[in-house]
Design a protein around this motif. Sequence first.
Motif, mmCIF file in Angstrom:
data_model
loop_
_atom_site.group_PDB
_atom_site.id
_atom_site.type_symbol
_atom_site.label_atom_id
_atom_site.label_comp_id
_atom_site.label_asym_id
_atom_site.label_seq_id
_atom_site.Cartn_x
_atom_site.Cartn_y
_atom_site.Cartn_z
ATOM 1 N N ASN A 22 42.502 44.834 38.292
ATOM 2 C CA ASN A 22 41.331 44.785 37.409
ATOM 3 C C ASN A 22 41.714 45.252 36.009
ATOM 4 O O ASN A 22 40.878 45.425 35.134
ATOM 5 C CB ASN A 22 40.218 45.666 37.982
ATOM 6 C CG ASN A 22 38.879 45.438 37.299
ATOM 7 O OD1 ASN A 22 38.659 44.406 36.680
ATOM 8 N ND2 ASN A 22 37.981 46.408 37.414
ATOM 9 N N LYS A 33 40.070 37.467 42.008
ATOM 10 C CA LYS A 33 38.993 37.692 41.026
ATOM 11 C C LYS A 33 37.666 37.896 41.748
ATOM 12 O O LYS A 33 36.907 38.824 41.449
ATOM 13 C CB LYS A 33 38.851 36.465 40.107
ATOM 14 C CG LYS A 33 39.868 36.356 38.994
ATOM 15 C CD LYS A 33 39.630 35.039 38.249
ATOM 16 C CE LYS A 33 40.696 34.791 37.196
ATOM 17 N NZ LYS A 33 40.666 33.395 36.709
ATOM 18 N N LYS A 53 32.725 45.210 42.806
ATOM 19 C CA LYS A 53 32.120 45.940 41.692
ATOM 20 C C LYS A 53 30.622 45.700 41.597
ATOM 21 O O LYS A 53 29.899 46.526 41.050
ATOM 22 C CB LYS A 53 32.775 45.506 40.371
ATOM 23 C CG LYS A 53 34.244 45.876 40.263
ATOM 24 C CD LYS A 53 34.414 47.295 39.773
ATOM 25 C CE LYS A 53 35.885 47.638 39.698
ATOM 26 N NZ LYS A 53 36.098 49.072 39.445
ATOM 27 N N LEU A 70 35.103 41.126 41.853
ATOM 28 C CA LEU A 70 33.686 41.002 41.494
ATOM 29 C C LEU A 70 32.794 41.472 42.640
ATOM 30 O O LEU A 70 31.843 42.221 42.433
ATOM 31 C CB LEU A 70 33.353 39.553 41.169
ATOM 32 C CG LEU A 70 33.685 39.064 39.763
ATOM 33 C CD1 LEU A 70 33.381 37.580 39.655
ATOM 34 C CD2 LEU A 70 32.887 39.831 38.718
ATOM 35 N N TRP A 74 42.190 38.919 35.066
ATOM 36 C CA TRP A 74 41.288 38.318 34.068
ATOM 37 C C TRP A 74 42.041 37.619 32.956
ATOM 38 O O TRP A 74 41.445 36.927 32.145
ATOM 39 C CB TRP A 74 40.327 39.373 33.502
ATOM 40 C CG TRP A 74 39.665 40.142 34.595
ATOM 41 C CD1 TRP A 74 39.792 41.466 34.853
ATOM 42 C CD2 TRP A 74 38.783 39.627 35.608
ATOM 43 N NE1 TRP A 74 39.066 41.808 35.966
ATOM 44 C CE2 TRP A 74 38.436 40.699 36.446
ATOM 45 C CE3 TRP A 74 38.262 38.362 35.892
ATOM 46 C CZ2 TRP A 74 37.599 40.551 37.547
ATOM 47 C CZ3 TRP A 74 37.432 38.215 36.980
ATOM 48 C CH2 TRP A 74 37.110 39.295 37.794
ATOM 49 N N ARG A 75 43.343 37.802 32.870
ATOM 50 C CA ARG A 75 44.100 37.057 31.856
ATOM 51 C C ARG A 75 44.448 35.653 32.344
ATOM 52 O O ARG A 75 44.973 34.854 31.577
ATOM 53 C CB ARG A 75 45.382 37.802 31.484
ATOM 54 C CG ARG A 75 45.101 39.000 30.604
ATOM 55 C CD ARG A 75 46.252 39.319 29.694
ATOM 56 N NE ARG A 75 46.293 38.411 28.547
ATOM 57 C CZ ARG A 75 47.213 38.497 27.593
ATOM 58 N NH1 ARG A 75 48.158 39.399 27.654
ATOM 59 N NH2 ARG A 75 47.192 37.664 26.578
#
Lengths: 159, 260
Positions: free
Chosen positions: B220, B252, B259, B256, B226-227
């Motif tokens: 994360n 990913k 979180k 998600l 996220w890149r």
Amino acid sequence: MSTDIQTPRSGKIGSGKIAPQYRRGTGSKGNFEMFAWLFMRLSGVVLVVLIFGHLFVNLMVGEGIHGIDFGFVAGKWADPFWQFWDLAMLWLAMLHGTNGVRTIINDYAEKDATRLWLKVVLYAATVVIVVLGTLVIFTFNPCPVVNGVQLPGGFCPAP
Amino acid sequence: MSAELAEPASKIELPAHIGGGGEIPTFNITLRVRRYNPEVSEEPVWEDHQLTMYGTDRVLDALHKIKWEIDGSLSFRRSCAHGVCGSDAMRINGRNRLACKTLLKDLDTSKPITVEPIKGLPVEKDLIVDMEPFFQSFREVMPFLINKGHEPTKERLQSVEDRERFDDTTKCILCAACTSSCPVFWTDGQYFGPAAIVNAHRFIFDSRDDAGDMRLEILNDKEGVWRCRTTFNCSEACPRGIQVTQAIAEVKQAILARKI
């Protein structure tokens, strides 16, 4: 004999001769990148609806493209529904676009200084456009009176 | 038959029309290799070699022919030469592949075949790059089983479905073809890269492993999943056919889901 598994990111594992440009900063925890990624997807979906709704109402409904003039815009912004619609479109499109350009800068700027300055320019432009656009949507007056003289506008009530 | 002759390859005399090794078609190729030797010049140069190769030959055989018969100073990594060890990933005709799995006849032999080191990692000599940044990212995702329970006396059993969940990502041979095909990695090399994420995926989705949350937290990061821009270069480059981009997307989604 005990096995000593070193904690990750200690930098002590391996030869330790990693070129400095490959070293990751230790900071920057938090979920910003995750929310940025999520925002891109969600705002994208909402923008599809907002933009095609906008195009349909402006270009297809009624007189279509021939009906667009100053009065048409003034009429739309007299309605809180369209004020909200255009505000949402402005904010989402600007933040969506800004975040997209931010990732492009992150991906392609090679020097830290270049990256910083490109982002400063980007964020400044975003703030100016968002603030200005928001002000225009909420303070728009189609029938301004300047020095006691009513500016022309066929749809304005007589003074 | 003379007595000096070594033991024949086969006791059975084959008639000429059945054929043998001589029947394999040969063709001429130009192999254009990117040479770099920092002791001679800071600038890499292209070097052309005209070779006569067989239809069964791979790019690795052409490199061997140069190294063994023409220019012994050519440097490249290879170990098993059968697509398992992951040593000889290189950029062949602009695409990352294993030299030992790429047949010359499958390439366009009418034009020079270019062979370069994989991109994004520091070149040490010719086709050899410094893999240390790549392996550092691999180590950071903790690619080993972490189980908090008591150590079982037997093997840790797993259902077929649970094993199937991460089957694709167990195929990784750490050749770095994916990570060095990723444009995000090319820029600054900070990104963890597809290979590290694939190997994290292999344990995150393993029902026997208890450290999935730790790995998700690591990925994360600002330089984590996220890149990924889903350009699919990694999936195309993978010599084992791993659906790399899909594995990254699953990580990913796991972050998600945890979180939110």
